[in-house]
Design a protein around this motif. Structure first.
Motif, PDB file in Angstrom:
ATOM      1  N   ASP A 697       0.870  -1.180   0.000  1.00 45.32           N
ATOM      2  CA  ASP A 697       0.000   0.000   0.000  1.00 45.32           C
ATOM      3  C   ASP A 697       0.900   1.220   0.000  1.00 45.32           C
ATOM      4  O   ASP A 697       1.923   1.217  -0.680  1.00 45.32           O
ATOM      5  N   SER A 698       0.589   2.242   0.750  1.00 47.05           N
ATOM      6  CA  SER A 698       1.426   3.439   0.734  1.00 47.05           C
ATOM      7  C   SER A 698       2.497   3.451   1.824  1.00 47.05           C
ATOM      8  O   SER A 698       3.356   4.330   1.812  1.00 47.05           O
ATOM      9  N   HIS A 699       2.474   2.471   2.727  1.00 45.14           N
ATOM     10  CA  HIS A 699       3.479   2.528   3.802  1.00 45.14           C
ATOM     11  C   HIS A 699       3.786   1.185   4.459  1.00 45.14           C
ATOM     12  O   HIS A 699       4.536   1.143   5.441  1.00 45.14           O
ATOM     13  N   HIS A 700       3.233   0.079   3.948  1.00 49.42           N
ATOM     14  CA  HIS A 700       3.562  -1.232   4.506  1.00 49.42           C
ATOM     15  C   HIS A 700       4.353  -2.047   3.483  1.00 49.42           C
ATOM     16  O   HIS A 700       3.952  -2.143   2.319  1.00 49.42           O
ATOM     17  N   ILE A 701       5.433  -2.668   3.943  1.00 49.45           N
ATOM     18  CA  ILE A 701       6.237  -3.528   3.082  1.00 49.45           C
ATOM     19  C   ILE A 701       5.437  -4.787   2.752  1.00 49.45           C
ATOM     20  O   ILE A 701       4.801  -5.382   3.626  1.00 49.45           O
ATOM     21  N   SER A 702       5.455  -5.186   1.496  1.00 47.87           N
ATOM     22  CA  SER A 702       4.768  -6.421   1.114  1.00 47.87           C
ATOM     23  C   SER A 702       5.464  -7.613   1.773  1.00 47.87           C
ATOM     24  O   SER A 702       6.681  -7.599   1.995  1.00 47.87           O
ATOM     25  N   ALA A 703       4.695  -8.631   2.096  1.00 47.97           N
ATOM     26  CA  ALA A 703       5.272  -9.816   2.740  1.00 47.97           C
ATOM     27  C   ALA A 703       6.299 -10.475   1.830  1.00 47.97           C
ATOM     28  O   ALA A 703       7.313 -11.018   2.304  1.00 47.97           O
ATOM     29  N   THR A 704       6.072 -10.416   0.512  1.00 44.54           N
ATOM     30  CA  THR A 704       7.029 -11.013  -0.432  1.00 44.54           C
ATOM     31  C   THR A 704       8.363 -10.285  -0.380  1.00 44.54           C
ATOM     32  O   THR A 704       9.425 -10.917  -0.356  1.00 44.54           O
ATOM     33  N   TYR A 705       8.326  -8.958  -0.354  1.00 43.68           N
ATOM     34  CA  TYR A 705       9.585  -8.203  -0.279  1.00 43.68           C
ATOM     35  C   TYR A 705      10.241  -8.398   1.090  1.00 43.68           C
ATOM     36  O   TYR A 705      11.480  -8.462   1.187  1.00 43.68           O
ATOM     37  N   MET A 706       9.420  -8.500   2.141  1.00 50.05           N
ATOM     38  CA  MET A 706       9.982  -8.698   3.474  1.00 50.05           C
ATOM     39  C   MET A 706      10.793  -9.992   3.538  1.00 50.05           C
ATOM     40  O   MET A 706      11.824 -10.052   4.235  1.00 50.05           O
ATOM     41  N   ARG A 707      10.359 -11.023   2.828  1.00 48.62           N
ATOM     42  CA  ARG A 707      11.127 -12.277   2.827  1.00 48.62           C
ATOM     43  C   ARG A 707      12.509 -12.078   2.216  1.00 48.62           C
ATOM     44  O   ARG A 707      13.459 -12.773   2.584  1.00 48.62           O
ATOM     45  N   THR A 708      12.639 -11.141   1.283  1.00 54.76           N
ATOM     46  CA  THR A 708      13.959 -10.884   0.682  1.00 54.76           C
ATOM     47  C   THR A 708      14.843 -10.041   1.598  1.00 54.76           C
ATOM     48  O   THR A 708      16.035  -9.874   1.316  1.00 54.76           O
ATOM     49  N   LEU A 709      14.276  -9.515   2.700  1.00 50.08           N
ATOM     50  CA  LEU A 709      15.061  -8.741   3.672  1.00 50.08           C
ATOM     51  C   LEU A 709      15.690  -9.625   4.744  1.00 50.08           C
ATOM     52  O   LEU A 709      16.478  -9.143   5.561  1.00 50.08           O
ATOM     53  N   ILE A 710      15.341 -10.909   4.754  1.00 49.57           N
ATOM     54  CA  ILE A 710      15.815 -11.798   5.816  1.00 49.57           C
ATOM     55  C   ILE A 710      17.338 -11.825   5.924  1.00 49.57           C
ATOM     56  O   ILE A 710      17.877 -11.721   7.041  1.00 49.57           O
ATOM     57  N   PRO A 711      18.094 -11.942   4.833  1.00 48.48           N
ATOM     58  CA  PRO A 711      19.556 -11.980   4.985  1.00 48.48           C
ATOM     59  C   PRO A 711      20.126 -10.739   5.667  1.00 48.48           C
ATOM     60  O   PRO A 711      20.987 -10.848   6.551  1.00 48.48           O
ATOM     61  N   GLU A 712      19.649  -9.550   5.287  1.00 43.93           N
ATOM     62  CA  GLU A 712      20.183  -8.334   5.889  1.00 43.93           C
ATOM     63  C   GLU A 712      19.713  -8.170   7.323  1.00 43.93           C
ATOM     64  O   GLU A 712      20.485  -7.740   8.191  1.00 43.93           O
ATOM     65  N   LEU A 713      18.459  -8.530   7.617  1.00 43.25           N
ATOM     66  CA  LEU A 713      18.000  -8.459   8.999  1.00 43.25           C
ATOM     67  C   LEU A 713      18.794  -9.430   9.863  1.00 43.25           C
ATOM     68  O   LEU A 713      19.167  -9.108  10.999  1.00 43.25           O
ATOM     69  N   SER A 714      19.089 -10.606   9.333  1.00 40.70           N
ATOM     70  CA  SER A 714      19.901 -11.581  10.075  1.00 40.70           C
ATOM     71  C   SER A 714      21.287 -11.025  10.365  1.00 40.70           C
ATOM     72  O   SER A 714      21.817 -11.187  11.470  1.00 40.70           O
ATOM     73  N   ARG A 715      21.863 -10.339   9.379  1.00 40.69           N
ATOM     74  CA  ARG A 715      23.209  -9.775   9.550  1.00 40.69           C
ATOM     75  C   ARG A 715      23.244  -8.739  10.666  1.00 40.69           C
ATOM     76  O   ARG A 715      24.227  -8.655  11.419  1.00 40.69           O
TER      77      ARG A 715
END
Length: 724
Positions: A697-715
């Motif tokens: 929407d205008s301010h929530h990250i899509s769940a699909t994109y959030m899954r691609t953030l896992i490596p950086e969040l883990s780091r």
């Protein structure tokens, strides 16, 4: 906007000069042309304030009172007549003939304009609201939307104004049932006492509705705004006034003062009162009371039917022919002006209408309103042989014939209504099927759909269709939303759900609003991988804050339930004592570009630190705004835009420095997390990265994109917790 005007009896039709415009004969005494003129003033105020000022004028409240006065008064006269039938069907048929034809025509035109102008991402909302408008529950549809955080940021609907007609339609049916039911039971036993009995009953209902409106306004003004019972007192007051008018005799001087005060209040209400935020609470008494004064000012049981000079001068002014004509167009003009305004703004991309385009919108609305009234409403409103509400010379029979309902016109309107209904249901089913395919999003190939890894690892991106699609995006939600693990706007209780490794002894408490919640998609996977559990403490639109009167982000309306929930959740967090509390640490500025660390977060961090609970402070993801309004990349993409043109300049949303870093010395147990570089490039936040739509929407990250953030969040999360 609608107000039902009593049909004039045949005796009013004459050959030769028409009777004075101020009043016309009726068996009951008067025909209130001044109130037709008041409708004209009200619709002019509604349209002008909508088009040029973006404010509520109070004109809708005028209409509500007049609707109660005309419709309720007509019903009461019917049931109080001992000789009249107590069958409600003639009144119901009259309502249908009066209300539906113009509504169907405008909805059909709006459907065509929606397909031509609006992106397909808006078609589902239009379909929902078309069905709600046809079914006369649009006010409840809008109330649900306002209280639904997943839809609260949606663009203004071209059918939003029909909420007031739905309120009236519901009132008409409820009042019909009430009046005819009581009359069936009590007319014979009570006889002449039936009238005062009705007055007492209606007075009690009016007071109850007003009291409810006051409390509902204080509890949740936005949803109360659309609530039928919170608005019922305005219509019921009109009914009560109609019941009292026949017994009133006012001196002219007093009637002139009342009419002057009433007209001045109606004219100035929109400029002096912010109706969007103050109605339907006590401030609604201003336009409502002003309308009552106007009704009473020209009521005089001693007046003769043809004595225009017995009216106070404000009422004579309102009875002027141009205002009476405008009043007769009020329903159609109300229907047309709002969708034309919204479609024009959608077409131009502007936030508001200027002087010249606003004037053009009003002019086109006026022309369409007249044509709709003349060629749709009037022919279908009056039965064959029935008189018009306005006197027609006998010497011009073709006009009478033209106003008679025709089978062709009625059939056309009926088919339009059926087509609109079928089309709306068909599109909704199409969207459901499209979103059903979104279940595969969790299994997208990381090679074909790298998402954030295109920024962090600079992987090559093949040219493939974007996922989720613009129709899949609204349902690309975090699992906690689908599981019901976040409190809604009204709920102040704490909902705890467990994700990650449920058997683990280490715990991260995910606490705050939906901007904390959308990280659950990544935290859940990391919890399973590194053996910690994630327990949710979430409420829609409510970050952890010490603010006494929190505001809903985006429209700044008061959110007292957030404060209550915060008090409860802080006590529970202290009692549960998790290993870490994961929450957002910044918010967007409301007054300038960039983001800020709110001072009301400091008290929360202090309380957690005092209780030896470490904090994982995540910098909030950017909120997309253009021209001061929420910006939806999916809408832009649906219109043919691309990843760049549907993005936003980074400096408009993120400050150059994460201000949370300035508080590390004060809170040694706090660890700062910042994944801004996985969402935005150094100068631009694109709508699509690595073939994945970033925002749902205008301010929530899509769940699909959030899954691609896992490596950086883990780091970042591993060193912050010390767990890996």
């Amino acid at each position: 906007m609608l107000t039902l005007t009593p049909t004039r009896p045949a005796a009013a039709t004459q050959v030769g000069p028409a009777s004075p415009a101020a009043i016309g004969t009726r068996k009951s005494g008067f025909y209130r042309h001044d109130l037709d003129g008041l409708r004209g003033v009200a619709i002019a105020l509604v349209a002008v304030f909508h088009v040029w000022f973006g404010r509520v004028s109070g004109g809708v409240d005028v209409f509500l009172v007049l609707s109660g006065f005309f419709f309720g008064g007509s019903l009461l006269r019917t049931v109080l007549n001992p000789e009249s039938s107590l069958s409600p069907w003639p009144e119901i048929v009259r309502l249908v003939r009066r209300l539906l034809p113009a509504l169907v025509v405008v909805l059909a035109a709006a459907a065509v304009l929606t397909v031509m102008i609006q992106p397909e991402t808006r078609w589902e909302t239009f379909a929902d609201q078309s069905l709600a408008s046809l079914g006369y529950f649009q006010n409840w549809e809008l109330s649900a939307t306002a209280s639904n955080y997943l839809r609260a940021g949606e663009a203004v609907s071209p059918l939003q104004h029909i909420w007031s007609m739905s309120v009236q339609g519901q009132f008409y049916i409820a009042f019909l049932v009430l009046v005819f039911l009581f009359a069936h039971v009590l007319r014979r036993p009570l006889g002449k006492r039936l009238r005062p009995t009705f007055v007492i009953l209606l007075t009690a209902l009016t007071v109850a509705s007003f009291v409810f409106a006051v409390f509902a306004h204080q509890a949740d003004q936005t949803t109360a705004y659309y609530n039928s019972f919170a608005r019922a007192w305005e219509l019921l007051l009109g009914v009560l006034v109609g019941a009292l008018v026949p017994s009133i005799a006012w001196p002219m001087r007093l009637r002139t003062v009342l009419a002057s005060v009433g007209l001045a209040a109606v004219a100035s209400c929109g400029a002096l009162i912010d109706g969007v935020r103050q109605f339907p609470g006590p401030w609604a008494l201003v336009p409502v009371g002003a309308t009552v004064l106007m009704i009473l000012a020209a009521a005089n049981r001693q007046a003769q039917p043809d004595t225009r000079d017995r009216l106070p001068w404000p009422s004579r002014l309102l009875a002027a022919a141009p205002l009476v004509t405008l009043g007769s167009m009020a329903y159609s003009l109300y229907l047309w002006h709002w969708p034309l305004l919204i479609f024009w703004l959608a077409y131009t991309g502007e936030g508001h209408a200027g002087l010249f385009d606003g004037a053009a919108i009003l002019a086109v609305s006026g022309v369409l309103a007249y044509l709709t009234m003349r060629f749709v409403e009037e022919p279908l409103r009056y039965r064959r042989g029935a008189p018009s509400a306005r006197p027609q010379p006998v010497a011009v029979p073709w006009r009478t014939r033209w106003r008679r309902p025709t089978i062709a016109l009625g059939t056309t309107v009926g088919l339009l209504g059926v087509a609109l209904t079928v089309t709306s249901f068909t599109w909704r089913e199409h969207v459901i099927l499209q979103r059903a395919s979104g279940k595969e999003l969790a299994a997208l190939s990381p090679t074909d759909y790298p998402g954030a890894r295109a920024l962090t690892e600079h992987v090559r991106v093949r040219r493939l269709p974007m996922r989720p699609t613009v129709l899949e995006a609204p349902n690309d939600l975090p699992e906690s939303t689908n599981d019901g693990c976040i409190s809604d706007f009204d709920h102040t209780g704490i909902i705890n759900c467990t994700y990650g490794d449920a058997a683990a002894t280490r715990t991260i408490a995910l606490a705050g609003g939906s901007h904390a919640e959308h990280w659950i998609t990544a935290l859940d996977q990391l919890g399973k991988r590194h053996h910690f559990k994630v327990v949710t403490y979430l409420k829609m639109g409510c970050p952890l804050t010490t603010q006494r009167v929190p505001l809903v982000m985006g429209d700044n309306r008061p959110y007292p339930q957030c404060h209550t929930w915060n008090d409860r959740v802080m006590a529970k967090l202290i009692g549960d004592h998790p290993d870490f509390v994961f929450t957002t640490s910044t918010r967007p500025w409301n007054i300038k570009p960039g983001d800020v660390m709110p001072a009301t977060y400091i008290g929360v961090w202090q309380t957690l630190s005092d209780n030896k609970i470490p904090i994982l402070a995540m910098r909030d993801t950017p909120w997309l705004v253009r021209n001061g309004q929420p910006f939806f990349p999916s809408d832009c993409l649906a219109k043919g835009g691309d990843a760049v043109s549907c993005g936003i300049k980074r400096s408009d949303m993120l400050s150059g420095r994460n201000q949370t870093l300035d508080f590390l010395g004060q809170f040694p147990l706090m660890r700062v997390l910042d994944l801004s570089d996985t969402v935005c490039r150094p100068d631009w936040c694109r709508a699509v990265e690595g073939n994945v739509l970033v925002y749902r929407d205008s301010h929530h990250i899509s769940a699909t994109y959030m899954r691609t953030l896992i490596p950086e969040l883990s780091r970042q999360l591993g060193p912050a917790t010390g767990w890996w």
